[in-house]
Scaffold this motif. Structure first.
Motif, short mmCIF file in Angstrom:
data_model
loop_
_atom_site.label_atom_id
_atom_site.label_comp_id
_atom_site.label_asym_id
_atom_site.label_seq_id
_atom_site.Cartn_x
_atom_site.Cartn_y
_atom_site.Cartn_z
N UNK A 29 29.45 7.74 -3.95
CA UNK A 29 28.52 6.93 -3.89
C UNK A 29 28.14 7.06 -2.75
N UNK A 30 29.39 5.91 -1.73
CA UNK A 30 29.15 6.01 -0.64
C UNK A 30 28.72 7.46 -0.05
N UNK A 31 29.26 8.82 -0.19
CA UNK A 31 28.58 9.67 0.66
C UNK A 31 27.58 10.46 -0.05
N UNK A 32 27.08 9.78 -1.16
CA UNK A 32 25.77 10.31 -0.79
C UNK A 32 24.96 8.89 0.10
N UNK A 33 25.08 7.62 0.04
CA UNK A 33 24.28 6.78 0.47
C UNK A 33 24.32 7.16 2.07
N UNK A 34 25.58 7.83 2.83
CA UNK A 34 25.46 8.13 3.88
C UNK A 34 24.34 9.10 4.27
N UNK A 35 24.62 9.96 3.32
CA UNK A 35 24.27 11.11 4.15
C UNK A 35 22.49 11.12 3.53
#
Length: 314
Positions: free
Chosen positions: A83-89
Motif C-alpha cells: 500500500x505504501x509503495x502504491x501510494x508513493x508511486x
C-alpha cells in the motif's frame, strides 16, 4: 501514445522498462537498489522516483499517456508495504497525463511474464540463492526452498561455491584427490598458495556473495572434466531437483506444463541444467523447460503485466 511501465526492483539494482499498447519495448532505464530492507523505505522510494523519471525522459516520444505501472520488487511482502509503495508511486506519476493505476506483483510473476507471456507457471531459481515456485492462473502461489544460505539454498551459487572452497582445502590436506579448482583459484585470485584462501575468506567484509562467486570455479572445472567439480555440480543440481519435485508432487503444474529456469547457475552450466531437467522429467514427463536467460528482462515482463491488467487484455 499509451505507455505502460514496469519495474524490477532489487537489493543491488533497479531496472525499468516501458512498452506501448502493442507490447513493443520503447525504453529501458537502470538505477540503484530499491529493496527497502537493503537501505531504508525512504531511500528505496527516492530510487524509484529517479528511475521512473529517467525512464519517462528516455522515451522516444514525449507526448505520452501513462496507462499503468507494475512493480516487481524484492523485500515488498506485506499488504502495508504494498500500500505504501502504491501510494508513493501514484504521487510520482501524477505529473504526467494518464490514469496511473499501480500494481505490485511478485518477482516470479514478472519473470514468468517475460519468459512465457503469462504470469502463471513454474519457476526454478538458481542464483546466489535458490527457490522453486508455482504460480496458479488465479494468483495463488506456493514454494519450496528459499530458506537462505544457513537453512537451505541447495543448488545455489552459494552452496556450490562453499563446497568448492571446502573441496580445495580437503584436497590440500590430502583427504581428497587433486582438483583443477585449486589452480583456477590460485590464478583467478592471485594467491601464492592455496592456504592464502583462509585469510581471504575470513575477512570480516566477506559475505554471501563472495562465497557464491566461487561457484564459477566449480562450474569451470566441471566443464574441463574435473571429477570433484562434476560431483559438486551434479549433486547440487539433483538436490534442487528434489526440492522442485517436492513442490510439484503437492501442487498441479499450471496449464502449459512449462518450467522457467532463471539464475546465473543455469546460465553458466549446461551440466547443471541437464542434470536438474533430467531428474525432474524422469518423474514428470510432461514438463517443458524454458531458459529464462533467453527471455526478455523481468522489467519488460512487469511492463507487459501492466499492459495486460490495465490495457483491457485480461
Amino acid at each position: 501514445m499509451r505507455v505502460y511501465l514496469g519495474i524490477d526492483g532489487g537489493g543491488t539494482k533497479t531496472d525499468a522498462a516501458a512498452v506501448d499498447s502493442e507490447g513493443s519495448t520503447l525504453a529501458r532505464f537502470g538505477g540503484g537498489p530499491s529493496n527497502p530492507h537493503s537501505a531504508t523505505f525512504d531511500l528505496a522510494l527516492d530510487e524509484l522516483n529517479k528511475v521512473i523519471h529517467g525512464l519517462v525522459s528516455s522515451l522516444p516520444q514525449k507526448d505520452v499517456r501513462l496507462e499503468g505501472i507494475c512493480l516487481g520488487m524484492s523485500g515488498i511482502d506485506t499488504l502495508e508495504e504494498r500500500s505504501l509503495v502504491k501510494k508513493a508511486v501514484s504521487r510520482i506519476l501524477a505529473e504526467w497525463p494518464g490514469d496511473h493505476p499501480v500494481a505490485v506483483a511478485s518477482e516470479g510473476q514478472i519473470s514468468l511474464m517475460a519468459a512465457l507471456g503469462q504470469e502463471f507457471g513454474v519457476q526454478i531459481i538458481a542464483g546466489t540463492g535458490s527457490i522453486c515456485c508455482v504460480f496458479a492462473p488465479g494468483g495463488s502461489y506456493w514454494r519450496t526452498g528459499g530458506w537462505g544460505h544457513h537453512l537451505g539454498d541447495e543448488g545455489s551459487g552459494y552452496s556450490i561455491g562453499l563446497r568448492a572452497l571446502k573441496s580445495v582445502m580437503r584436497s590440500y590436506d590430502g583427504a581428497e584427490p587433486p582438483t583443477r579448482m585449486t589452480d583456477i583459484i590460485l590464478k583467478g585470485y592471485g594467491f601464492a598458495q592455496i592456504t592464502d584462501l583462509k585469510g581471504y575468506i575470513y575477512q570480516p567484509s566477506r559475505g554471501k556473495a563472495d562465497i557464491a562467486a566461487f561457484a564459477k570455479v566449480a562450474l569451470e572445472a566441471a566443464r574441463d572434466g574435473d571429477e570433484c567439480a562434476i560431483r559438486i555440480v551434479t549433486e547440487e543440481a539433483g538436490a534442487l531437483a528434489d526440492t522442485a519435485a517436492a513442490l510439484l508432487k503437492r501442487r498441479p503444474v499450471p496449464p502449459g506444463n512449462r518450467v522457467v529456469l532463471t539464475g546465473s547457475v543455469f546460465g553458466h552450466s549446461p551440466l547443471f541444467t541437464r542434470t536438474l531437467c533430467g531428474k525432474l522429467q524422469a518423474i514428470f514427463q510432461e514438463l517443458v523447460f524454458v531458459e529464462g536467460a533467453s527471455a526478455a528482462p523481468p522489467s519488460v515482463g512487469a511492463a507487459l503485466l501492466a499492459r495486460k491488467w490495465f490495457g483491457g487484455l485480461g
